[in-house]
Design a protein around this motif. Structure first.
Motif, PDB file in Angstrom:
ATOM      1  N   GLY A   6       0.808  -1.216   0.000  1.00 54.95           N
ATOM      2  CA  GLY A   6       0.000   0.000   0.000  1.00 54.95           C
ATOM      3  C   GLY A   6       0.836   1.258   0.000  1.00 54.95           C
ATOM      4  N   VAL A   7       1.918   1.251   0.769  1.00 53.83           N
ATOM      5  CA  VAL A   7       2.796   2.422   0.824  1.00 53.83           C
ATOM      6  C   VAL A   7       3.496   2.627  -0.516  1.00 53.83           C
ATOM      7  CG1 VAL A   7       4.865   3.390   1.895  1.00 53.83           C
ATOM      8  CG2 VAL A   7       3.141   2.270   3.310  1.00 53.83           C
ATOM      9  N   TYR A   8       3.995   1.549  -1.106  1.00 57.83           N
ATOM     10  CA  TYR A   8       4.648   1.658  -2.401  1.00 57.83           C
ATOM     11  C   TYR A   8       3.660   2.110  -3.483  1.00 57.83           C
ATOM     12  CZ  TYR A   8       9.042  -0.492  -0.879  1.00 57.83           C
ATOM     13  OH  TYR A   8      10.241  -0.748  -0.274  1.00 57.83           O
ATOM     14  N   GLY A   9       2.433   1.648  -3.378  1.00 57.09           N
ATOM     15  CA  GLY A   9       1.429   2.072  -4.336  1.00 57.09           C
ATOM     16  C   GLY A   9       1.153   3.561  -4.242  1.00 57.09           C
ATOM     17  N   GLU A  10       1.086   4.074  -3.028  1.00 53.65           N
ATOM     18  CA  GLU A  10       0.877   5.512  -2.851  1.00 53.65           C
ATOM     19  C   GLU A  10       2.059   6.302  -3.387  1.00 53.65           C
ATOM     20  OE1 GLU A  10      -0.410   9.262  -1.965  1.00 53.65           O
ATOM     21  OE2 GLU A  10      -1.535   7.376  -2.162  1.00 53.65           O
ATOM     22  N   ALA A  11       3.283   5.817  -3.144  1.00 51.06           N
ATOM     23  CA  ALA A  11       4.464   6.495  -3.669  1.00 51.06           C
ATOM     24  C   ALA A  11       4.442   6.533  -5.196  1.00 51.06           C
ATOM     25  CB  ALA A  11       5.730   5.792  -3.175  1.00 51.06           C
ATOM     26  N   LEU A  12       4.055   5.422  -5.810  1.00 49.65           N
ATOM     27  CA  LEU A  12       3.988   5.368  -7.270  1.00 49.65           C
ATOM     28  C   LEU A  12       2.899   6.300  -7.798  1.00 49.65           C
ATOM     29  CD1 LEU A  12       5.082   4.040  -9.818  1.00 49.65           C
ATOM     30  CD2 LEU A  12       3.474   2.161  -9.475  1.00 49.65           C
ATOM     31  N   ALA A  13       1.789   6.385  -7.087  1.00 48.40           N
ATOM     32  CA  ALA A  13       0.717   7.292  -7.500  1.00 48.40           C
ATOM     33  C   ALA A  13       1.182   8.740  -7.460  1.00 48.40           C
ATOM     34  CB  ALA A  13      -0.499   7.099  -6.603  1.00 48.40           C
ATOM     35  N   ARG A  14       1.993   9.091  -6.465  1.00 50.88           N
ATOM     36  CA  ARG A  14       2.505  10.464  -6.372  1.00 50.88           C
ATOM     37  C   ARG A  14       3.483  10.772  -7.498  1.00 50.88           C
ATOM     38  NH1 ARG A  14       3.239  11.757   0.156  1.00 50.88           N
ATOM     39  NH2 ARG A  14       1.192  10.922   0.782  1.00 50.88           N
ATOM     40  N   VAL A  15       4.289   9.777  -7.876  1.00 49.19           N
ATOM     41  CA  VAL A  15       5.178   9.964  -9.020  1.00 49.19           C
ATOM     42  C   VAL A  15       4.354  10.208 -10.290  1.00 49.19           C
ATOM     43  CG1 VAL A  15       6.876   8.834 -10.501  1.00 49.19           C
ATOM     44  CG2 VAL A  15       7.051   8.610  -8.013  1.00 49.19           C
ATOM     45  N   THR A  16       3.292   9.451 -10.447  1.00 49.04           N
ATOM     46  CA  THR A  16       2.420   9.623 -11.614  1.00 49.04           C
ATOM     47  C   THR A  16       1.799  11.013 -11.625  1.00 49.04           C
ATOM     48  OG1 THR A  16       1.907   7.259 -11.538  1.00 49.04           O
ATOM     49  CG2 THR A  16       0.473   8.633 -12.868  1.00 49.04           C
ATOM     50  N   ASP A  17       1.398  11.502 -10.459  1.00 48.33           N
ATOM     51  CA  ASP A  17       0.832  12.849 -10.381  1.00 48.33           C
ATOM     52  C   ASP A  17       1.856  13.906 -10.775  1.00 48.33           C
ATOM     53  OD1 ASP A  17      -1.569  11.806  -9.519  1.00 48.33           O
ATOM     54  OD2 ASP A  17      -1.165  12.144  -7.383  1.00 48.33           O
ATOM     55  N   LEU A  18       3.112  13.692 -10.395  1.00 42.83           N
ATOM     56  CA  LEU A  18       4.160  14.684 -10.666  1.00 42.83           C
ATOM     57  C   LEU A  18       4.454  14.808 -12.157  1.00 42.83           C
ATOM     58  CD1 LEU A  18       6.672  13.972  -7.747  1.00 42.83           C
ATOM     59  CD2 LEU A  18       5.178  15.956  -8.004  1.00 42.83           C
ATOM     60  N   VAL A  19       4.288  13.720 -12.897  1.00 41.59           N
ATOM     61  CA  VAL A  19       4.597  13.760 -14.335  1.00 41.59           C
ATOM     62  C   VAL A  19       3.334  13.841 -15.182  1.00 41.59           C
ATOM     63  CG1 VAL A  19       6.742  12.494 -13.992  1.00 41.59           C
ATOM     64  CG2 VAL A  19       4.649  11.236 -14.535  1.00 41.59           C
ATOM     65  N   ALA A  20       2.195  14.041 -14.544  1.00 45.11           N
ATOM     66  CA  ALA A  20       0.925  14.035 -15.281  1.00 45.11           C
ATOM     67  C   ALA A  20       0.879  15.125 -16.343  1.00 45.11           C
ATOM     68  CB  ALA A  20      -0.247  14.186 -14.316  1.00 45.11           C
ATOM     69  N   ASP A  21       1.542  16.262 -16.096  1.00 50.13           N
ATOM     70  CA  ASP A  21       1.516  17.383 -17.042  1.00 50.13           C
ATOM     71  C   ASP A  21       2.605  17.282 -18.099  1.00 50.13           C
ATOM     72  OD1 ASP A  21      -0.643  18.480 -15.693  1.00 50.13           O
ATOM     73  OD2 ASP A  21       0.632  19.629 -14.337  1.00 50.13           O
ATOM     74  N   SER A  22       3.412  16.266 -18.023  1.00 43.59           N
ATOM     75  CA  SER A  22       4.489  16.072 -18.998  1.00 43.59           C
ATOM     76  C   SER A  22       4.175  14.846 -19.829  1.00 43.59           C
ATOM     77  CB  SER A  22       5.842  15.910 -18.288  1.00 43.59           C
ATOM     78  OG  SER A  22       6.855  15.591 -19.220  1.00 43.59           O
ATOM     79  N   GLY A  23       3.671  15.089 -21.033  1.00 36.69           N
ATOM     80  CA  GLY A  23       3.287  13.974 -21.887  1.00 36.69           C
ATOM     81  C   GLY A  23       4.404  12.979 -22.151  1.00 36.69           C
ATOM     82  N   PRO A  24       5.590  13.425 -22.602  1.00 37.17           N
ATOM     83  CA  PRO A  24       6.679  12.478 -22.880  1.00 37.17           C
ATOM     84  C   PRO A  24       7.094  11.673 -21.654  1.00 37.17           C
ATOM     85  CG  PRO A  24       7.128  14.599 -23.906  1.00 37.17           C
ATOM     86  CD  PRO A  24       5.933  14.795 -23.031  1.00 37.17           C
ATOM     87  N   ALA A  25       7.174  12.327 -20.500  1.00 40.14           N
ATOM     88  CA  ALA A  25       7.572  11.615 -19.282  1.00 40.14           C
ATOM     89  C   ALA A  25       6.528  10.576 -18.896  1.00 40.14           C
ATOM     90  CB  ALA A  25       7.792  12.603 -18.143  1.00 40.14           C
ATOM     91  N   LEU A  26       5.256  10.939 -19.030  1.00 39.14           N
ATOM     92  CA  LEU A  26       4.185  10.003 -18.686  1.00 39.14           C
ATOM     93  C   LEU A  26       4.177   8.820 -19.653  1.00 39.14           C
ATOM     94  CD1 LEU A  26       1.876   9.607 -16.679  1.00 39.14           C
ATOM     95  CD2 LEU A  26       0.367  10.777 -18.295  1.00 39.14           C
ATOM     96  N   ASP A  27       4.438   9.080 -20.927  1.00 33.35           N
ATOM     97  CA  ASP A  27       4.480   7.995 -21.910  1.00 33.35           C
ATOM     98  C   ASP A  27       5.608   7.024 -21.601  1.00 33.35           C
ATOM     99  OD1 ASP A  27       2.308   8.986 -23.262  1.00 33.35           O
ATOM    100  OD2 ASP A  27       3.475  10.038 -24.780  1.00 33.35           O
ATOM    101  N   ARG A  28       6.771   7.563 -21.205  1.00 31.96           N
ATOM    102  CA  ARG A  28       7.892   6.689 -20.854  1.00 31.96           C
ATOM    103  C   ARG A  28       7.575   5.875 -19.601  1.00 31.96           C
ATOM    104  NH1 ARG A  28      13.373   9.912 -20.545  1.00 31.96           N
ATOM    105  NH2 ARG A  28      14.079   7.770 -20.121  1.00 31.96           N
ATOM    106  N   LEU A  29       6.862   6.492 -18.694  1.00 33.39           N
ATOM    107  CA  LEU A  29       6.495   5.795 -17.456  1.00 33.39           C
ATOM    108  C   LEU A  29       5.578   4.616 -17.744  1.00 33.39           C
ATOM    109  CD1 LEU A  29       6.876   6.226 -14.305  1.00 33.39           C
ATOM    110  CD2 LEU A  29       4.617   7.268 -14.347  1.00 33.39           C
ATOM    111  N   THR A  30       4.567   4.837 -18.557  1.00 37.32           N
ATOM    112  CA  THR A  30       3.585   3.789 -18.839  1.00 37.32           C
ATOM    113  C   THR A  30       4.096   2.769 -19.856  1.00 37.32           C
ATOM    114  OG1 THR A  30       2.548   5.213 -20.522  1.00 37.32           O
ATOM    115  CG2 THR A  30       1.641   5.287 -18.293  1.00 37.32           C
TER     116      THR A  30
END
Length: 204
Positions: free
Chosen positions: A49-73
């Protein structure tokens, strides 16, 4: 600033057997009686659960950066974890389309073509045309790939391509509904009156 110590990284080939081993160990813990096994499973659940929350926060941080989000997914391990924690930023239809696009080059080497027909009501419909005798295996491959990208689907329906519409013979375009050629009068039609040459002192 002090240099960070080198951390051993794992490539995809090293991650896969570790995930398989993790599933095996968790399965053994679930079948082990006693308070120790219960505490171990609780620790894993809390840590996940803690790791999932950390990953969700990383996703939120790159949500406005299309290229970064694409590399993440696009990363296989991260995609697996994003789906596991139900925080994948891409909608269902986009993930299914991505699975189809990723499969297309591989299928073409085997003489097959794949097309996404549609996604709705937790069902993805995929069109697959294959001329080889291994069509059943290709269908299984398509289902497995799509469910990897979209595990919340209840069904992946792999269908044959829709038949092309029949061509209308050109000759029929020149016929009337009753079958009479368009250049001829149909039964019951009156021939048009053609005026004759005028007569002297009178009318035609």
């Amino acid at each position: 600033m002090a240099e960070q110590p080198d951390v051993q990284r794992l490539d995809d080939g090293a991650v896969e057997p570790r995930l398989a081993r993790l599933d095996t160990v968790l399965g053994q813990l679930e079948q082990t009686p006693g308070r120790t096994a219960e505490l171990a499973l609780e620790a894993v659940e809390l840590l996940t659960g803690v790791y999932g929350e950390a990953l969700a926060r990383v996703t939120d941080l790159v949500a406005d950066s299309g290229p970064a989000l694409d590399r993440l997914t696009a990363d296989e391990l991260l995609r697996h974890l994003l789906l596991l924690h139900r925080i994948h930023p891409d909608p269902l239809d986009r993930r299914v389309a991505r699975a189809v696009d990723d499969l297309r080059p591989q299928l073409r080497t085997q003489g097959a073509e794949i097309t996404l027909v549609g996604v709705g009501d937790e069902v993805a419909t995929i069109s697959l045309s294959a001329s080889s005798c291994g069509t059943a295996a290709l269908r299984d491959l398509v289902r497995e790939q799509v469910l990897t990208f979209a595990p919340e689907l209840s069904t992946v329906d792999v269908v044959a391509p829709a038949a092309a519409p029949a061509l209308i013979p050109v000759a029929t375009l020149w016929r009337r509904p009753d079958g009479t050629p368009a250049g001829r009068p149909a039964a019951g039609d009156r021939m048009p009156q053609v005026a004759g040459p005028p007569t002297p002192g009178g009318t035609a």
